[in-house]
Design an enzyme around this catalytic site. Structure first.
Site, PDB file in Angstrom:
ATOM      1  N   GLU A  77     -42.142  28.276  33.314  1.00 49.20           N
ATOM      2  CA  GLU A  77     -42.442  29.261  34.261  1.00 49.20           C
ATOM      3  C   GLU A  77     -41.801  29.206  35.365  1.00 49.20           C
ATOM      4  O   GLU A  77     -40.659  28.455  35.643  1.00 49.20           O
ATOM      5  CB  GLU A  77     -43.896  28.841  34.551  1.00 49.20           C
ATOM      6  CG  GLU A  77     -44.788  28.783  33.386  1.00 49.20           C
ATOM      7  CD  GLU A  77     -46.325  28.479  33.720  1.00 49.20           C
ATOM      8  OE1 GLU A  77     -46.695  27.753  34.736  1.00 49.20           O
ATOM      9  OE2 GLU A  77     -47.131  28.778  32.749  1.00 49.20           O
TER      10      GLU A  77
ATOM     11  N   GLU B 267     -41.796  30.951  22.373  1.00 51.31           N
ATOM     12  CA  GLU B 267     -41.406  31.338  21.223  1.00 51.31           C
ATOM     13  C   GLU B 267     -40.025  31.830  21.472  1.00 51.31           C
ATOM     14  O   GLU B 267     -38.921  31.838  20.722  1.00 51.31           O
ATOM     15  CB  GLU B 267     -42.461  32.378  20.701  1.00 51.31           C
ATOM     16  CG  GLU B 267     -43.571  31.798  20.308  1.00 51.31           C
ATOM     17  CD  GLU B 267     -44.676  32.128  21.385  1.00 51.31           C
ATOM     18  OE1 GLU B 267     -44.272  31.580  22.568  1.00 51.31           O
ATOM     19  OE2 GLU B 267     -45.919  32.138  21.088  1.00 51.31           O
TER      20      GLU B 267
ATOM     21  N   CYS C 158     -43.486  38.251  22.744  1.00 47.93           N
ATOM     22  CA  CYS C 158     -43.022  37.216  21.636  1.00 47.93           C
ATOM     23  C   CYS C 158     -43.138  37.813  20.147  1.00 47.93           C
ATOM     24  O   CYS C 158     -42.136  37.646  19.059  1.00 47.93           O
ATOM     25  CB  CYS C 158     -43.558  36.044  21.748  1.00 47.93           C
ATOM     26  SG  CYS C 158     -43.071  35.094  23.240  1.00 47.93           S
TER      27      CYS C 158
HETATM   28  N1  THU Z   1     -47.079  31.662  26.727  1.00 50.63           N
HETATM   29  C1  THU Z   1     -45.971  31.089  25.844  1.00 50.63           C
HETATM   30  O1  THU Z   1     -45.034  30.410  26.040  1.00 50.63           O
HETATM   31  N2  THU Z   1     -46.102  31.979  24.768  1.00 50.63           N
HETATM   32  C2  THU Z   1     -47.028  32.960  24.349  1.00 50.63           C
HETATM   33  O2  THU Z   1     -46.776  33.490  23.350  1.00 50.63           O
HETATM   34  C3  THU Z   1     -48.037  33.062  25.158  1.00 50.63           C
HETATM   35  C4  THU Z   1     -47.997  32.749  26.658  1.00 50.63           C
HETATM   36  C5  THU Z   1     -46.989  30.994  28.019  1.00 50.63           C
HETATM   37  C6  THU Z   1     -46.533  31.908  29.061  1.00 50.63           C
HETATM   38  C7  THU Z   1     -47.016  31.181  30.396  1.00 50.63           C
HETATM   39  O3  THU Z   1     -46.210  30.174  30.828  1.00 50.63           O
HETATM   40  C8  THU Z   1     -48.353  30.509  29.738  1.00 50.63           C
HETATM   41  O4  THU Z   1     -48.096  30.354  28.447  1.00 50.63           O
HETATM   42  C9  THU Z   1     -49.574  30.994  30.112  1.00 50.63           C
HETATM   43  O5  THU Z   1     -49.642  32.570  29.980  1.00 50.63           O
END
Ligand code: THU
Length: 135
Positions: free
Chosen positions: A49, A60, A92
């Site tokens: 993040e 992913e 993703c």
């Molecule tokens: N997130 C992922 O890593 N993969 C996904 O397919 C859905 C969302 C993460 C992004 C963010 O850091 C957190 O989950 C909340 O949205």
């Protein structure tokens, strides 16, 4: 490519392990991904993040970027671990679809329960693909 139950569990375990390295101070939603190449290698990724929220990269996609950077483009499966078995976001799904609609997608919770076993094809019907750019 069909995976054995053991291969699936191994992939899920790797996703759970790497999830501990997620950098998610804003959402506190940690995601780990483990991507299995057809040659049998595993590449992992976590969500990273950013204070500028939109710059976040999902687990992913970071696994895909890591594998492609190592020269791999043929994927058999991806396991995604979250605390509740959350499903891959649209971005993703689109990025995975670039490398094959038949990639198996395994969704697991943090205890290692395999909550859903699906494919990119099922998750993204009517995917926009390279062939759509042909004349
Ligand atoms: N997130 C992922 O890593 N993969 C996904 O397919 C859905 C969302 C993460 C992004 C963010 O850091 C957190 O989950 C909340 O949205």
């Amino acid at each position: 490519m069909t995976l054995t139950t053991e291969q699936r569990q191994q992939l899920v375990n790797q996703a759970i392990q790497v999830r501990l390295r997620a950098y998610a101070p804003y959402s506190n939603y940690q995601v780990g991904a483990a991507l299995l190449t057809k040659s049998g290698e595993i590449f992992t990724g976590v969500n990273v993040e950013n204070a500028a929220y939109g710059e976040t990269i999902c687990a992913e996609r970071s696994a895909v970027v890591s594998a492609v950077s190592a020269g791999e483009r043929q994927f058999a499966a991806i396991a995604v671990a979250t605390h509740n078995g959350g499903t891959p976001c649209g971005s993703c799904r689109q990025v995975l679809s670039e490398f094959g609609l038949d990639i198996e997608v395994l969704l697991a919770d943090e205890q290692g329960n395999l909550l859903q076993q699906t494919t990119v094809r099922e998750l993204l019907p009517g995917a926009f693909q390279g062939r759509d750019l042909e004349e």
